[in-house]
Design an enzyme around this catalytic site. Structure first.
Site, PDB file in Angstrom:
ATOM      1  N   GLY A 253       0.788  -1.237   0.000  1.00  0.00           N
ATOM      2  CA  GLY A 253       0.000   0.000   0.000  1.00  0.00           C
ATOM      3  C   GLY A 253       0.814   1.279   0.000  1.00  0.00           C
ATOM      4  O   GLY A 253       0.314   2.322   0.435  1.00  0.00           O
ATOM      5  N   SER A 254       2.058   1.251  -0.521  1.00  0.00           N
ATOM      6  CA  SER A 254       2.844   2.490  -0.488  1.00  0.00           C
ATOM      7  C   SER A 254       2.289   3.535  -1.466  1.00  0.00           C
ATOM      8  O   SER A 254       2.380   4.738  -1.195  1.00  0.00           O
ATOM      9  CB  SER A 254       4.325   2.214  -0.763  1.00  0.00           C
ATOM     10  N   ASN A 255       1.741   3.103  -2.584  1.00  0.00           N
ATOM     11  CA  ASN A 255       1.124   4.084  -3.499  1.00  0.00           C
ATOM     12  C   ASN A 255      -0.097   4.722  -2.850  1.00  0.00           C
ATOM     13  O   ASN A 255      -0.291   5.942  -2.937  1.00  0.00           O
ATOM     14  CB  ASN A 255       0.743   3.423  -4.833  1.00  0.00           C
TER      15      ASN A 255
ATOM     16  N   MET B 198      -3.914  -6.809  -7.080  1.00  0.00           N
ATOM     17  CA  MET B 198      -3.418  -7.855  -7.974  1.00  0.00           C
ATOM     18  C   MET B 198      -4.543  -8.788  -8.429  1.00  0.00           C
ATOM     19  O   MET B 198      -4.456 -10.002  -8.285  1.00  0.00           O
ATOM     20  CB  MET B 198      -2.298  -8.629  -7.259  1.00  0.00           C
ATOM     21  N   ARG B 199      -5.585  -8.184  -8.972  1.00  0.00           N
ATOM     22  CA  ARG B 199      -6.693  -8.962  -9.534  1.00  0.00           C
ATOM     23  C   ARG B 199      -7.169  -8.293 -10.809  1.00  0.00           C
ATOM     24  O   ARG B 199      -7.236  -7.067 -10.880  1.00  0.00           O
ATOM     25  CB  ARG B 199      -7.886  -8.974  -8.564  1.00  0.00           C
ATOM     26  N   LEU B 200      -7.537  -9.145 -11.768  1.00  0.00           N
ATOM     27  CA  LEU B 200      -8.159  -8.637 -12.987  1.00  0.00           C
ATOM     28  C   LEU B 200      -9.600  -8.291 -12.661  1.00  0.00           C
ATOM     29  O   LEU B 200     -10.261  -9.020 -11.920  1.00  0.00           O
ATOM     30  CB  LEU B 200      -8.112  -9.759 -14.031  1.00  0.00           C
TER      31      LEU B 200
ATOM     32  N   ASN C  74      -5.276   2.623 -12.806  1.00  0.00           N
ATOM     33  CA  ASN C  74      -4.296   1.661 -12.291  1.00  0.00           C
ATOM     34  C   ASN C  74      -2.905   2.239 -12.487  1.00  0.00           C
ATOM     35  O   ASN C  74      -2.678   3.024 -13.409  1.00  0.00           O
ATOM     36  CB  ASN C  74      -4.401   0.341 -13.056  1.00  0.00           C
TER      37      ASN C  74
ATOM     38  N   HIS D 242       1.117   0.940 -13.011  1.00  0.00           N
ATOM     39  CA  HIS D 242       1.900  -0.252 -13.341  1.00  0.00           C
ATOM     40  C   HIS D 242       3.381   0.139 -13.421  1.00  0.00           C
ATOM     41  O   HIS D 242       3.714   1.166 -14.020  1.00  0.00           O
ATOM     42  CB  HIS D 242       1.428  -0.836 -14.679  1.00  0.00           C
TER      43      HIS D 242
HETATM   44  C1  GAR Z   1       3.487  -1.078  -7.352  1.00  0.00           C
HETATM   45  O1  GAR Z   1       4.803  -1.099  -7.861  1.00  0.00           O
HETATM   46  C2  GAR Z   1       2.480  -1.105  -8.483  1.00  0.00           C
HETATM   47  O2  GAR Z   1       2.894  -0.374  -9.604  1.00  0.00           O
HETATM   48  C3  GAR Z   1       2.400  -2.575  -8.785  1.00  0.00           C
HETATM   49  O3  GAR Z   1       2.393  -3.185  -7.534  1.00  0.00           O
HETATM   50  C4  GAR Z   1       3.163  -2.395  -6.621  1.00  0.00           C
HETATM   51  C5  GAR Z   1       2.330  -2.149  -5.397  1.00  0.00           C
HETATM   52  O4  GAR Z   1       3.089  -1.496  -4.415  1.00  0.00           O
HETATM   53  N1  GAR Z   1       1.228  -2.891  -9.538  1.00  0.00           N
HETATM   54  C6  GAR Z   1       1.216  -3.774 -10.547  1.00  0.00           C
HETATM   55  O5  GAR Z   1       2.175  -4.451 -10.867  1.00  0.00           O
HETATM   56  C7  GAR Z   1      -0.115  -3.884 -11.282  1.00  0.00           C
HETATM   57  N2  GAR Z   1       0.018  -4.636 -12.479  1.00  0.00           N
HETATM   58  P1  GAR Z   1       2.365  -0.747  -3.219  1.00  0.00           P
HETATM   59  O6  GAR Z   1       1.390  -1.777  -2.596  1.00  0.00           O
HETATM   60  O7  GAR Z   1       3.467  -0.414  -2.265  1.00  0.00           O
HETATM   61  O8  GAR Z   1       1.656   0.446  -3.765  1.00  0.00           O
END
Ligand code: GAR
Length: 200
Positions: free
Chosen positions: A12-14, A89-91, A106, A108
């Site tokens: 969840g850092s984003n 991480m789900r479609l 989203n 990526h």
């Molecule tokens: C992030 O790097 C995000 O871009 C990626 O998962 C990580 C989640 O980090 N998402 C994907 O790969 C989606 N296809 P976070 O939980 O620290 O935000």
């Protein structure tokens, strides 16, 4: 349109970067709810620390659409207008995408369409790419596929490891996501097919 619903599966850092932007007054939005399909996701604890509504909705064993209906119900109950996938991480099912047309974003960790799917940073590093980065896009039914809102390039240096590259991409993600959310909330764009034209 100001109410965000965050969907996450892990760290969840984003999400935390977006929450900090809002708390500091640099992003004019409100996080109405944070939902995780993984009950133990650290992002749920972070949400509670921010004083936000955190909902654990385990997806295990449920059909995709059955599960997505549950998520949609919570998002609707909370008045969410823009759905933010932050390491979710789900479609999404077609039903979910139809419910929020061009209202799901989203992030990526690569310059799409290169390296979709899991471990994009490691894929780019192993491939020997000289430039990678991150992409914020509208979500459609295909994986890491919808129209691109913003991208940021991150060069791959000679002394990088997959981990140091991932860390720089993550720092770029934390900036880029809030910028993309702000411009979508402000309606500062026009869509022509796959092209998202930014307006000044
Ligand atoms: C992030 O790097 C995000 O871009 C990626 O998962 C990580 C989640 O980090 N998402 C994907 O790969 C989606 N296809 P976070 O939980 O620290 O935000």
């Amino acid at each position: 349109m100001r109410k965000l619903g965050i969907l996450l599966s892990g760290r969840g850092s984003n999400f935390a970067a977006i929450a900090r932007r809002i708390a500091s007054g640099r992003l004019d939005a409100e996080i109405a709810v944070v939902i995780s399909n993984k009950p133990g996701a650290p992002g749920l604890d972070t949400a509670r620390e921010f004083g936000l509504k955190a909902v654990s909705l385990p997806s295990k064993g449920l059909e995709r659409e059955t599960y997505d209906r549950q998520v949609i119900d919570v998002l609707r109950q909370q008045g969410v207008e823009l759905v933010i996938l932050a390491g979710y991480m789900r479609l999404l099912s077609a039903a979910f995408v139809r419910e929020f047309p061009l209202r799901i974003l989203n992030i990526h960790p690569s310059l799409l369409p290169s390296f979709p799917g899991l471990d994009a940073q490691h894929q780019a590093f192993a491939y020997g790419a000289k430039v990678s980065g991150c992409t914020v896009h509208f979500v459609d039914e295909k994986l890491d596929h919808g129209p691109i809102v913003l991208q940021r390039a991150v060069p791959v240096e000679n002394d990088d490891t997959a981990d140091t590259l991932s860390a720089r991409i993550l720092a770029a993600e934390h900036e880029l996501y809030s910028e993309a959310i702000a411009l979508v909330l402000a309606g500062r764009y026009r869509i022509d097919g796959r092209r998202v034209m930014l307006l000044s």
